[in-house]
Design a protein around this motif. Sequence first.
Motif, PDB file in Angstrom:
ATOM      1  N   ILE A 173      87.335 -17.580  35.069  1.00  0.00           N
ATOM      2  CA  ILE A 173      86.807 -16.221  34.962  1.00  0.00           C
ATOM      3  C   ILE A 173      85.475 -16.304  34.245  1.00  0.00           C
ATOM      4  N   SER A 174      84.713 -15.223  34.265  1.00  0.00           N
ATOM      5  CA  SER A 174      83.437 -15.208  33.568  1.00  0.00           C
ATOM      6  C   SER A 174      83.187 -13.823  32.988  1.00  0.00           C
ATOM      7  N   ILE A 175      82.397 -13.768  31.942  1.00  0.00           N
ATOM      8  CA  ILE A 175      81.989 -12.508  31.343  1.00  0.00           C
ATOM      9  C   ILE A 175      80.484 -12.376  31.549  1.00  0.00           C
ATOM     10  N   THR A 176      80.090 -11.249  32.105  1.00  0.00           N
ATOM     11  CA  THR A 176      78.673 -10.966  32.335  1.00  0.00           C
ATOM     12  C   THR A 176      78.481  -9.484  32.047  1.00  0.00           C
ATOM     13  N   ASN A 177      77.403  -8.899  32.505  1.00  0.00           N
ATOM     14  CA  ASN A 177      77.266  -7.454  32.317  1.00  0.00           C
ATOM     15  C   ASN A 177      77.262  -6.756  33.674  1.00  0.00           C
ATOM     16  N   GLU A 178      77.450  -5.453  33.632  1.00  0.00           N
ATOM     17  CA  GLU A 178      77.623  -4.660  34.860  1.00  0.00           C
ATOM     18  C   GLU A 178      76.472  -4.800  35.846  1.00  0.00           C
ATOM     19  N   ILE A 179      75.258  -4.849  35.353  1.00  0.00           N
ATOM     20  CA  ILE A 179      74.107  -4.915  36.253  1.00  0.00           C
ATOM     21  C   ILE A 179      74.093  -6.248  36.990  1.00  0.00           C
ATOM     22  N   ILE A 180      74.343  -7.322  36.292  1.00  0.00           N
ATOM     23  CA  ILE A 180      74.392  -8.638  36.943  1.00  0.00           C
ATOM     24  C   ILE A 180      75.586  -8.711  37.884  1.00  0.00           C
ATOM     25  N   ALA A 181      76.734  -8.196  37.465  1.00  0.00           N
ATOM     26  CA  ALA A 181      77.945  -8.253  38.289  1.00  0.00           C
ATOM     27  C   ALA A 181      77.767  -7.519  39.615  1.00  0.00           C
ATOM     28  N   ARG A 182      76.973  -6.460  39.650  1.00  0.00           N
ATOM     29  CA  ARG A 182      76.737  -5.726  40.905  1.00  0.00           C
ATOM     30  C   ARG A 182      76.107  -6.619  41.973  1.00  0.00           C
ATOM     31  N   GLU A 183      75.385  -7.628  41.532  1.00  0.00           N
ATOM     32  CA  GLU A 183      74.731  -8.540  42.467  1.00  0.00           C
ATOM     33  C   GLU A 183      75.735  -9.425  43.195  1.00  0.00           C
ATOM     34  N   VAL A 242      53.737   3.595  42.100  1.00  0.00           N
ATOM     35  CA  VAL A 242      54.756   3.751  43.143  1.00  0.00           C
ATOM     36  C   VAL A 242      55.853   2.699  42.952  1.00  0.00           C
ATOM     37  N   SER A 243      55.464   1.473  42.644  1.00  0.00           N
ATOM     38  CA  SER A 243      56.444   0.404  42.428  1.00  0.00           C
ATOM     39  C   SER A 243      57.336   0.701  41.231  1.00  0.00           C
ATOM     40  N   LEU A 244      56.735   1.138  40.139  1.00  0.00           N
ATOM     41  CA  LEU A 244      57.509   1.466  38.949  1.00  0.00           C
ATOM     42  C   LEU A 244      58.482   2.606  39.241  1.00  0.00           C
ATOM     43  N   GLU A 245      58.010   3.633  39.930  1.00  0.00           N
ATOM     44  CA  GLU A 245      58.889   4.755  40.284  1.00  0.00           C
ATOM     45  C   GLU A 245      60.045   4.291  41.162  1.00  0.00           C
ATOM     46  N   ALA A 246      59.788   3.381  42.092  1.00  0.00           N
ATOM     47  CA  ALA A 246      60.853   2.871  42.972  1.00  0.00           C
ATOM     48  C   ALA A 246      61.891   2.089  42.172  1.00  0.00           C
ATOM     49  N   ILE A 247      61.448   1.304  41.216  1.00  0.00           N
ATOM     50  CA  ILE A 247      62.385   0.548  40.369  1.00  0.00           C
ATOM     51  C   ILE A 247      63.245   1.514  39.556  1.00  0.00           C
ATOM     52  N   ILE A 248      62.620   2.522  38.973  1.00  0.00           N
ATOM     53  CA  ILE A 248      63.354   3.505  38.163  1.00  0.00           C
ATOM     54  C   ILE A 248      64.388   4.232  39.022  1.00  0.00           C
ATOM     55  N   VAL A 249      64.008   4.630  40.231  1.00  0.00           N
ATOM     56  CA  VAL A 249      64.938   5.329  41.132  1.00  0.00           C
ATOM     57  C   VAL A 249      66.099   4.407  41.506  1.00  0.00           C
ATOM     58  N   ALA A 250      65.812   3.144  41.806  1.00  0.00           N
ATOM     59  CA  ALA A 250      66.874   2.205  42.185  1.00  0.00           C
ATOM     60  C   ALA A 250      67.902   2.063  41.066  1.00  0.00           C
ATOM     61  N   PHE A 251      67.443   1.965  39.839  1.00  0.00           N
ATOM     62  CA  PHE A 251      68.373   1.844  38.713  1.00  0.00           C
ATOM     63  C   PHE A 251      69.099   3.148  38.446  1.00  0.00           C
ATOM     64  N   SER A 252      68.464   4.287  38.696  1.00  0.00           N
ATOM     65  CA  SER A 252      69.099   5.569  38.415  1.00  0.00           C
ATOM     66  C   SER A 252      70.279   5.842  39.348  1.00  0.00           C
ATOM     67  N   LYS A 253      70.338   5.162  40.475  1.00  0.00           N
ATOM     68  CA  LYS A 253      71.441   5.342  41.425  1.00  0.00           C
ATOM     69  C   LYS A 253      72.669   4.530  41.018  1.00  0.00           C
ATOM     70  N   GLN A 254      72.547   3.716  39.985  1.00  0.00           N
ATOM     71  CA  GLN A 254      73.679   2.917  39.504  1.00  0.00           C
ATOM     72  C   GLN A 254      74.519   3.757  38.547  1.00  0.00           C
ATOM     73  N   PRO A 255      75.841   3.539  38.541  1.00  0.00           N
ATOM     74  CA  PRO A 255      76.678   4.272  37.596  1.00  0.00           C
ATOM     75  C   PRO A 255      76.342   3.894  36.157  1.00  0.00           C
ATOM     76  N   PRO A 256      76.542   4.818  35.213  1.00  0.00           N
ATOM     77  CA  PRO A 256      76.231   4.500  33.812  1.00  0.00           C
ATOM     78  C   PRO A 256      77.180   3.464  33.241  1.00  0.00           C
ATOM     79  N   ALA A 257      76.759   2.825  32.144  1.00  0.00           N
ATOM     80  CA  ALA A 257      77.591   1.842  31.455  1.00  0.00           C
ATOM     81  C   ALA A 257      78.883   2.496  31.004  1.00  0.00           C
ATOM     82  N   ARG A 258      79.978   1.774  31.171  1.00  0.00           N
ATOM     83  CA  ARG A 258      81.269   2.320  30.776  1.00  0.00           C
ATOM     84  C   ARG A 258      82.050   1.265  30.012  1.00  0.00           C
ATOM     85  N   GLY A 259      82.908   1.696  29.156  1.00  0.00           N
ATOM     86  CA  GLY A 259      83.780   0.792  28.418  1.00  0.00           C
ATOM     87  C   GLY A 259      85.207   0.972  28.875  1.00  0.00           C
ATOM     88  N   CYS A 260      86.117   0.421  28.125  1.00  0.00           N
ATOM     89  CA  CYS A 260      87.545   0.528  28.453  1.00  0.00           C
ATOM     90  C   CYS A 260      88.079   1.910  28.134  1.00  0.00           C
TER      91      CYS A 260
END
Length: 180
Positions: free
Chosen positions: A117-127, A162-180
């Motif tokens: 098993i491995s421990i990583t963070n949500e953003i990396i795990a989505r990949e 435009v590039s910065l706005e696209a990056i911000i929009v892409a991240f905003s479509k991800q669910p927020p960080a959640r815990g247990c």
Amino acid sequence: MRAGSTKRAAAALGISQAGRAELGISRLPLDPSLFEWAPLGSARNVCIFHPDHRFSKRTCIEAHDLAGETIVDIDPQFAAHQMNFNALRFAGVEPDILVEFDCNGHEAGYVSAGLGISITNEIIAREYAAFHLGIKPVEPSALYHYVAIWQKDRAFSSALNVSLEAIIVAFSKQPPARGC
């Protein structure tokens, strides 16, 4: 500045100074004398595992659940490794590390092969969606703050905006960080 942020700052600055990238994505902390940034989102730790693993029946993985598990983890020089294993040791669990790697992404292959098993963070795990791995929140968890970065005082062209706005929009479509 912490060791992890120094390495990230040096790597990001090298890219900016060499002219290979106008924008980057990194985690805080960063040196504000070198960089400016825009917040993208936060991520908490998750455990990734083979879909047939016993963790698939759990809603949350806690440090004591990792006792006896074979672990695939990023090299000890990375802050994420230190945070993860300090939390385990604090809970009285000594990690059983099978494989260490030096770049995010390698763990998905080992874990999908059932080697641990491995421990990583949500953003990396989505990949790792193509690997069809199990993913569950881990506690205790670190909280990672991701930002789009650029060299301090850089003049932005309309293409960069435009590039910065696209990056911000892409991240905003991800669910927020959640815990247990």
